[in-house]
Design a protein around this motif. Structure first.
Motif, PDB file in Angstrom:
ATOM      1  N   MET A   1       1.077  -1.196   0.032  1.00 57.34           N
ATOM      2  CA  MET A   1       0.163   0.133   0.099  1.00 57.34           C
ATOM      3  C   MET A   1       0.740   1.271  -0.159  1.00 57.34           C
ATOM      4  O   MET A   1       1.755   1.331   0.901  1.00 57.34           O
ATOM      5  N   GLN A   2       0.605   2.284  -1.014  1.00 62.19           N
ATOM      6  CA  GLN A   2       1.410   3.315  -1.198  1.00 62.19           C
ATOM      7  C   GLN A   2       0.755   4.387  -0.094  1.00 62.19           C
ATOM      8  O   GLN A   2      -0.421   4.666   0.121  1.00 62.19           O
ATOM      9  N   LYS A   3       1.756   5.064   0.580  1.00 65.15           N
ATOM     10  CA  LYS A   3       1.323   6.123   1.400  1.00 65.15           C
ATOM     11  C   LYS A   3       1.111   7.650   0.596  1.00 65.15           C
ATOM     12  O   LYS A   3       1.851   7.864  -0.399  1.00 65.15           O
ATOM     13  N   SER A   4       0.499   8.246   1.089  1.00 60.79           N
ATOM     14  CA  SER A   4      -0.032   9.651   0.383  1.00 60.79           C
ATOM     15  C   SER A   4       1.178  10.564   0.863  1.00 60.79           C
ATOM     16  O   SER A   4       1.768  10.490   1.786  1.00 60.79           O
ATOM     17  N   ARG A   5       1.458  11.485  -0.075  1.00 57.62           N
ATOM     18  CA  ARG A   5       2.444  12.551   0.031  1.00 57.62           C
ATOM     19  C   ARG A   5       1.713  13.864   0.207  1.00 57.62           C
ATOM     20  O   ARG A   5       0.723  14.153  -0.510  1.00 57.62           O
ATOM     21  N   PHE A   6       2.256  14.916   0.624  1.00 58.54           N
ATOM     22  CA  PHE A   6       1.619  16.129   1.082  1.00 58.54           C
ATOM     23  C   PHE A   6       2.497  17.271   0.454  1.00 58.54           C
ATOM     24  O   PHE A   6       3.601  17.169   0.754  1.00 58.54           O
ATOM     25  N   TRP A   7       2.049  18.373   0.306  1.00 57.59           N
ATOM     26  CA  TRP A   7       2.720  19.456  -0.560  1.00 57.59           C
ATOM     27  C   TRP A   7       2.028  20.698   0.187  1.00 57.59           C
ATOM     28  O   TRP A   7       0.985  20.874   0.367  1.00 57.59           O
ATOM     29  N   VAL A   8       2.932  22.032   0.524  1.00 60.10           N
ATOM     30  CA  VAL A   8       2.369  23.066   0.786  1.00 60.10           C
ATOM     31  C   VAL A   8       2.507  24.148  -0.621  1.00 60.10           C
ATOM     32  O   VAL A   8       3.792  24.066  -1.006  1.00 60.10           O
ATOM     33  N   VAL A   9       1.495  24.515  -0.821  1.00 58.21           N
ATOM     34  CA  VAL A   9       1.572  25.390  -2.305  1.00 58.21           C
ATOM     35  C   VAL A   9       0.810  26.536  -2.032  1.00 58.21           C
ATOM     36  O   VAL A   9       0.023  26.822  -1.112  1.00 58.21           O
ATOM     37  N   GLY A  10       1.359  27.666  -2.932  1.00 59.00           N
ATOM     38  CA  GLY A  10       0.800  29.137  -2.650  1.00 59.00           C
ATOM     39  C   GLY A  10       1.474  30.065  -3.387  1.00 59.00           C
ATOM     40  O   GLY A  10       2.602  29.827  -4.156  1.00 59.00           O
ATOM     41  N   GLY A  11       1.232  31.212  -2.851  1.00 60.20           N
ATOM     42  CA  GLY A  11       1.951  32.470  -3.149  1.00 60.20           C
ATOM     43  C   GLY A  11       1.331  33.728  -2.969  1.00 60.20           C
ATOM     44  O   GLY A  11       0.028  33.674  -2.152  1.00 60.20           O
ATOM     45  N   GLU A  12       1.544  34.786  -3.746  1.00 60.03           N
ATOM     46  CA  GLU A  12       0.967  35.905  -3.754  1.00 60.03           C
ATOM     47  C   GLU A  12       0.055  35.955  -4.690  1.00 60.03           C
ATOM     48  O   GLU A  12       0.165  35.725  -6.056  1.00 60.03           O
ATOM     49  N   TYR A  13      -1.158  36.442  -4.478  1.00 56.78           N
ATOM     50  CA  TYR A  13      -2.376  36.297  -5.420  1.00 56.78           C
ATOM     51  C   TYR A  13      -2.875  37.789  -6.045  1.00 56.78           C
ATOM     52  O   TYR A  13      -2.337  38.722  -5.339  1.00 56.78           O
ATOM     53  N   THR A  14      -3.431  37.895  -7.095  1.00 59.16           N
ATOM     54  CA  THR A  14      -3.569  39.270  -7.500  1.00 59.16           C
ATOM     55  C   THR A  14      -4.665  40.037  -6.973  1.00 59.16           C
ATOM     56  O   THR A  14      -5.027  41.220  -6.961  1.00 59.16           O
ATOM     57  N   SER A  15      -5.538  39.380  -6.082  1.00 65.53           N
ATOM     58  CA  SER A  15      -6.620  39.935  -5.364  1.00 65.53           C
ATOM     59  C   SER A  15      -6.863  39.100  -4.103  1.00 65.53           C
ATOM     60  O   SER A  15      -6.213  37.910  -4.014  1.00 65.53           O
ATOM     61  N   CYS A  16      -7.627  39.678  -3.141  1.00 64.38           N
ATOM     62  CA  CYS A  16      -8.067  38.762  -1.985  1.00 64.38           C
ATOM     63  C   CYS A  16      -9.070  37.665  -2.426  1.00 64.38           C
ATOM     64  O   CYS A  16      -9.308  36.932  -1.365  1.00 64.38           O
ATOM     65  N   ASP A  17      -9.157  37.522  -3.560  1.00 67.39           N
ATOM     66  CA  ASP A  17     -10.298  36.272  -4.005  1.00 67.39           C
ATOM     67  C   ASP A  17      -9.467  35.022  -4.329  1.00 67.39           C
ATOM     68  O   ASP A  17      -9.960  34.141  -4.264  1.00 67.39           O
ATOM     69  N   CYS A  18      -8.173  35.379  -4.336  1.00 63.33           N
ATOM     70  CA  CYS A  18      -7.280  34.131  -4.471  1.00 63.33           C
ATOM     71  C   CYS A  18      -7.464  33.167  -5.325  1.00 63.33           C
ATOM     72  O   CYS A  18      -7.530  31.814  -5.492  1.00 63.33           O
TER      73      CYS A  18
END
Length: 69
Positions: A1-18
């Motif tokens: 059984m394979q384990k899941s991996r996790f990533w943190v993703v993001g950055g600066e958006y053009t507006s607060c609507d993201c």
């Protein structure tokens, strides 16, 4: 059984609507073997950028099918 991996993703958006990232601000951190590890990094990044309303990060779980490829 394979384990899941996790990533943190993001950055600066053009507006607060993201809805649209500003090119060049993208961040991808990981992989992490547990959600707990990813949450620790997410918390640090989020706190570091708290004064910047348009900077957001989230945790993404890698599909298990990607691990077997």
């Amino acid at each position: 059984m394979q384990k899941s991996r996790f990533w943190v993703v993001g950055g600066e958006y053009t507006s607060c609507d993201c809805e649209s990232l500003i090119q060049g601000t993208e961040r991808v951190v990981g992989p992490f073997e547990s959600r707990t590890e990813a949450e620790r990094t997410w918390r640090i990044l989020s706190e570091d950028h708290r004064p910047q309303a348009q900077v957001r990060f989230t945790i993404a779980q890698e599909p298990s099918s990607a691990l077997s490829a």
